[in-house]
Design an enzyme around this catalytic site. Structure first.
Site, short mmCIF file in Angstrom:
data_model
loop_
_atom_site.label_atom_id
_atom_site.label_comp_id
_atom_site.label_asym_id
_atom_site.label_seq_id
_atom_site.Cartn_x
_atom_site.Cartn_y
_atom_site.Cartn_z
N TYR A 42 0.55 -1.11 -0.48
CA TYR A 42 0.31 -0.27 0.07
C TYR A 42 1.03 1.64 -0.16
O TYR A 42 0.59 2.02 -0.51
CB TYR A 42 -0.92 -0.19 1.12
N SER A 124 -2.02 14.53 6.81
CA SER A 124 -3.04 14.27 5.96
C SER A 124 -4.74 14.08 6.58
O SER A 124 -4.32 13.84 7.30
CB SER A 124 -2.66 13.03 5.44
N GLN A 145 -3.39 19.40 5.23
CA GLN A 145 -4.01 18.81 3.46
C GLN A 145 -5.45 18.55 3.51
O GLN A 145 -5.08 17.18 4.25
CB GLN A 145 -3.00 17.66 3.03
N TYR A 147 -8.97 18.10 0.95
CA TYR A 147 -10.06 18.09 -0.17
C TYR A 147 -11.00 18.49 -0.20
O TYR A 147 -11.32 18.95 0.88
CB TYR A 147 -10.00 16.30 -0.21
N THR A 173 -5.29 19.54 -2.23
CA THR A 173 -5.07 18.04 -3.32
C THR A 173 -5.78 18.30 -4.29
O THR A 173 -7.22 17.96 -3.28
CB THR A 173 -4.65 16.72 -2.52
N ARG A 182 -5.82 0.71 -8.04
CA ARG A 182 -4.30 0.45 -7.03
C ARG A 182 -3.74 -0.74 -6.93
O ARG A 182 -4.39 -1.09 -6.43
CB ARG A 182 -3.77 1.82 -6.14
N LYS A 270 -1.91 21.46 -4.60
CA LYS A 270 -1.04 20.31 -4.90
C LYS A 270 -2.10 19.31 -6.07
O LYS A 270 -2.87 19.02 -5.81
CB LYS A 270 -0.68 19.42 -3.88
N HIS A 294 0.43 13.16 -7.54
CA HIS A 294 -0.14 12.33 -5.79
C HIS A 294 1.34 10.76 -6.20
O HIS A 294 0.49 9.33 -5.71
CB HIS A 294 -1.24 11.33 -6.41
N ASP A 325 7.23 17.96 -6.10
CA ASP A 325 7.07 16.29 -5.14
C ASP A 325 7.06 15.15 -6.40
O ASP A 325 5.46 14.53 -6.76
CB ASP A 325 5.14 16.65 -4.56
N GLY A 327 8.88 11.81 -6.78
CA GLY A 327 10.72 10.26 -7.08
C GLY A 327 11.70 10.75 -5.88
O GLY A 327 12.87 10.33 -6.51
N ILE A 328 11.53 11.76 -4.58
CA ILE A 328 12.98 12.10 -4.18
C ILE A 328 13.51 11.25 -3.35
O ILE A 328 13.15 10.78 -2.55
CB ILE A 328 12.58 13.42 -3.06
N ARG A 349 7.48 9.12 -0.08
CA ARG A 349 8.05 7.86 0.18
C ARG A 349 9.02 7.58 1.20
O ARG A 349 9.50 6.56 1.73
CB ARG A 349 7.68 6.73 -0.79
#
Length: 400
Positions: A42, A124, A145, A147, A173, A182, A270, A294, A325, A327-328, A349
């Site tokens: 997840y 979040s 954050q 919605y 977001t 997913r 975002k 995302h 935001d 891939g870091i 992540r």
């Protein structure tokens, strides 16, 4: 007595992980060993073919860094100003939901690490600790954050509670009009909250520290909305289902403008993937745009943030701050984003791998790794301050 023994075992394993994790890839490896399979995937997975997830990281390789030498880099200053705050690194904790799935301390561990590092922590709406709980342990700048939910009173409540707890900024977001597909979760049988089936008991047996902590701790919940929907049994609406039904696919820029005005403070949008939306965000009064897909968890084959960063920066100029935001994994990723015009980067992540691998010590290890890499990379690049990094220090290999 069991809890004491569990705590000592956990401390020993955490110390071992911290001492043997030398990069973010190592932390991911150890998180995979320590977190049950459905929960790890997840965290780690994305939408459909996961092409966007892969490109979020791999597209950084398109760019070369161009160092300048014979520059005094005896002192490297990584201080960064963004969203009205001065932070010690050009890094922001991205909002990530369900943190107790990865370690029982969840957002409390991550926010405490952010506080000690003087970095902005983003909580979040899908968090497993509340706005108020995080405020108690995190003295650093905080962003909430949110919605646009169908129930606008829920939106107002969240913003009012964040304001009362001195959150410095709000993050809207916009890339979840509907949940992404997913597929890893379908294969692993991931449920929220985790259900104690025969299969899960077997998985817990392979991850004893995680399992014992889970079954001996307070029930899993989405802390910020627990009072809004019944959660007493499987026969009533779940909190997750409640929030999923609250996502409003009819949201427009008018709704975002209303939220910006209601918050009346630093406000980030975002989910920006193109220059046109970045300009719209600037026009409606946003303080910052966060170039993000995302984490590849929504629309597969959406562009990677780093691949569209320059067009966004060029389109908005100095009107809003631009945050990357996605891939870091390395200090060079951060430096490349800054060279392409970003004001700061978000990581999600990267710190979750640390959280899953070793809880609070794992998150601090994530920060130690990235801090050392950023300082070293800036010195090798010939830049003593963050503001010295520019497009003169980077080139796109695809244009050669």
């Amino acid at each position: 007595m069991l809890k004491d023994l569990l705590s000592r075992c956990d401390d020993w394993v955490n110390e071992w992980v911290v001492n043997h994790a030398h990069n973010i890839r190592d932390l991911r490896k150890y998180a995979k060993l320590r977190v049950p399979r459905p929960m790890f995937h997840y965290m780690d997975g994305a939408a459909e073919d996961e092409a966007t997830l892969d490109r979020n990281c791999s597209d950084f390789a398109r760019y070369d860094l161009k160092p300048r030498y014979l520059v005094d880099v005896s002192e490297v200053d990584t201080t960064t100003k963004v969203l009205g705050q001065t932070i010690d690194l050009p890094l922001i904790f991205a909002p990530t939901g369900m943190n107790r799935l990865f370690n029982n301390d969840g957002e409390m561990a991550s926010s405490r690490a952010a506080s000690e590092a003087n970095l902005i922590y983003s909580l979040s709406s899908m968090g497993t600790h509340s706005i108020e709980e995080v405020a108690e342990v995190c003295d650093a700048p905080k962003m909430y954050q949110i919605y646009v939910f169908r129930d606008r009173s829920l939106v107002q409540e969240f913003m009012d509670r964040a304001k009362a707890c001195n959150y410095a900024a709000m993050c809207l977001t916009i890339d979840v009009p509907v949940p992404g597909n997913r597929e890893r979760d379908l294969y692993t049988g991931m449920t929220l909250p985790p259900k104690l089936t025969l299969s899960s008991w077997l998985d817990f047996a392979l991850h004893p520290l995680w399992g014992l902590k889970y079954v001996t701790s307070k029930p899993f919940q989405l802390a910020n909305v627990a009072h809004r929907a019944p959660v007493d049994s499987d026969d009533v609406i779940s909190l997750v289902g409640y929030l999923q039904r609250e996502f409003d696919p009819s949201v427009t820029w008018d709704d975002a403008a209303w939220m910006t005005e209601y918050w009346d403070g630093p406000f980030a949008i975002k989910g920006i993937c193109c220059a046109d939306d970045a300009v719209r965000a600037a026009d409606m009064g946003a303080s910052a745009v966060i170039v993000s897909n995302h984490g590849g968890r929504q629309l597969d084959y959406a562009p990677s943030p780093v691949s569209v960063l320059t067009e966004v920066v060029d389109a908005v100029g100095d009107r809003v701050e631009v945050i990357l935001d996605g891939g870091i994994r390395r200090g060079t990723d951060v430096v490349k984003a800054l060279a392409l015009g970003a004001d700061a980067c978000m990581m999600g992540r990267a710190y979750l791998f640390g959280l899953g691998a070793a809880g609070y010590p794992g998150v601090t290890r994530t920060l130690d790794i990235l801090r050392r890499e950023i300082v070293r990379d800036m010195a090798l690049l010939g830049t003593a301050k963050v503001e010295d990094i520019s497009r003169e220090h980077i080139r796109d290999r695809s244009e050669l």
